[in-house]
Design a protein around this motif. Structure first.
Motif, PDB file in Angstrom:
ATOM      1  N   PHE A 174      12.534   8.392 102.595  1.00  0.00           N
ATOM      2  CA  PHE A 174      12.174   8.758 103.803  1.00  0.00           C
ATOM      3  C   PHE A 174      10.836   9.332 104.091  1.00  0.00           C
ATOM      4  CE2 PHE A 174      16.654   8.197 104.000  1.00  0.00           C
ATOM      5  CZ  PHE A 174      16.925   7.391 105.258  1.00  0.00           C
ATOM      6  N   ARG A 175       9.730   8.632 104.520  1.00  0.00           N
ATOM      7  CA  ARG A 175       8.366   9.285 104.380  1.00  0.00           C
ATOM      8  C   ARG A 175       7.650   9.691 105.691  1.00  0.00           C
ATOM      9  NH1 ARG A 175       6.954   6.504  99.353  1.00  0.00           N
ATOM     10  NH2 ARG A 175       8.879   5.040  99.093  1.00  0.00           N
ATOM     11  N   GLY A 176       8.457   9.309 106.780  1.00  0.00           N
ATOM     12  CA  GLY A 176       7.893   9.246 108.199  1.00  0.00           C
ATOM     13  C   GLY A 176       8.520  10.706 108.810  1.00  0.00           C
ATOM     14  N   ARG A 179      14.422  -5.601 105.693  1.00  0.00           N
ATOM     15  CA  ARG A 179      13.379  -4.585 105.723  1.00  0.00           C
ATOM     16  C   ARG A 179      13.806  -3.309 104.840  1.00  0.00           C
ATOM     17  NH1 ARG A 179      13.399  -5.692 111.284  1.00  0.00           N
ATOM     18  NH2 ARG A 179      14.119  -3.800 111.900  1.00  0.00           N
ATOM     19  N   HIS A 180      14.858  -3.107 104.688  1.00  0.00           N
ATOM     20  CA  HIS A 180      15.559  -1.834 104.123  1.00  0.00           C
ATOM     21  C   HIS A 180      15.101  -2.062 102.401  1.00  0.00           C
ATOM     22  CE1 HIS A 180      16.938  -0.115 107.718  1.00  0.00           C
ATOM     23  NE2 HIS A 180      17.460   0.966 107.178  1.00  0.00           N
ATOM     24  N   THR A 226      19.297   1.950 117.583  1.00  0.00           N
ATOM     25  CA  THR A 226      19.857   0.773 116.832  1.00  0.00           C
ATOM     26  C   THR A 226      21.460   1.020 116.535  1.00  0.00           C
ATOM     27  OG1 THR A 226      17.741   0.734 115.411  1.00  0.00           O
ATOM     28  CG2 THR A 226      19.545  -0.446 114.632  1.00  0.00           C
ATOM     29  N   TYR A 255      11.931  -0.643 102.145  1.00  0.00           N
ATOM     30  CA  TYR A 255      11.980   0.893 101.855  1.00  0.00           C
ATOM     31  C   TYR A 255      12.496   1.335 100.678  1.00  0.00           C
ATOM     32  CZ  TYR A 255      11.840  -0.128 106.934  1.00  0.00           C
ATOM     33  OH  TYR A 255      11.510  -0.498 108.293  1.00  0.00           O
ATOM     34  N   GLN A 300      12.542   8.996 113.189  1.00  0.00           N
ATOM     35  CA  GLN A 300      13.504   8.202 112.551  1.00  0.00           C
ATOM     36  C   GLN A 300      14.968   8.237 113.008  1.00  0.00           C
ATOM     37  OE1 GLN A 300      13.207   6.073 109.875  1.00  0.00           O
ATOM     38  NE2 GLN A 300      15.236   5.847 109.913  1.00  0.00           N
ATOM     39  N   VAL A 309      25.518   6.722 103.242  1.00  0.00           N
ATOM     40  CA  VAL A 309      25.210   6.574 104.760  1.00  0.00           C
ATOM     41  C   VAL A 309      26.281   6.427 105.612  1.00  0.00           C
ATOM     42  CG1 VAL A 309      24.015   5.162 106.305  1.00  0.00           C
ATOM     43  CG2 VAL A 309      22.833   5.817 103.992  1.00  0.00           C
TER      44      VAL A 309
END
Ligand code: HEM
Length: 141
Positions: A42-44, A80-81, A56, A84, A49, A94
């Motif tokens: 997790f960079r953002g 897309r994950h 979603t 990531y 987020q 999760v």
């Protein structure tokens, strides 16, 4: 997932919506506690987020009665994950962090039936996402 389970999930999620920001913070706190290895992915900005995650989840929850309607978006999200850096095995912690968060967020409204319903929904969604992103073999493991 039975129609009653779908209704129970949708009803419970309406109670999470007003506390979405706290729920997201609780969720990531718990996730990084039980799976610290995913934290660097997790960079953002984590508030942003958290908003995206809850938005979603809302779309998914609304679409549970008509799964086919959300599968194309879930497939694209899963792919897309991979970019990531997410691995198939990361879906389990999760899911555990999500159920833990719901339990705390819903308090006395969190019943064994509701836990089973959310568990079934996450299993269906995550099995599908893993299969789409990593292939059917890993999803079955
Ligand atoms: C039902 C499952 C999941 C949902 C609904 C979900 C939702 C999202 C959403 C909406 C985004 C924003 C970017 C985008 O739309 O592509 C995102 C990004 C991300 N998710 Fe998920 N996710 C799920 C599972 C996971 C799992 C299992 C992991 C593993 C740790 C994960 C880690 C990440 C990471 C690392 C990012 C990018 C963060 C960044 O750019 O800083 N997600 N997720």
């Amino acid at each position: 997932m039975t129609p009653d389970q779908v209704k129970a999930i949708q009803g419970s999620f309406t109670k999470v919506v007003p506390i979405a920001e706290q729920a997201a913070a609780l969720f990531y706190g718990r996730l990084f506690e039980i799976a610290p290895e995913v934290k660097p992915l997790f960079r953002g900005d984590m508030t942003e987020q958290g908003r995206k995650l809850m938005a979603t989840l809302g779309v998914v929850v609304n679409g549970l009665g008509n799964l086919e309607s959300i599968l194309p978006a879930a497939s694209a999200l899963a792919k897309r994950h991979v970019d990531y850096g997410v691995k198939a095995g990361d879906y389990a912690p999760v899911g555990a962090a999500l159920l833990w968060t719901l339990e705390r967020g819903l308090g006395k409204d969190w019943t064994p039936d509701l836990a089973a319903a959310w568990g079934a929904a996450y299993a269906v969604l995550s099995d599908y996402m893993i299969a789409e992103a990593y292939g059917r073999r890993e999803a079955a493991e």
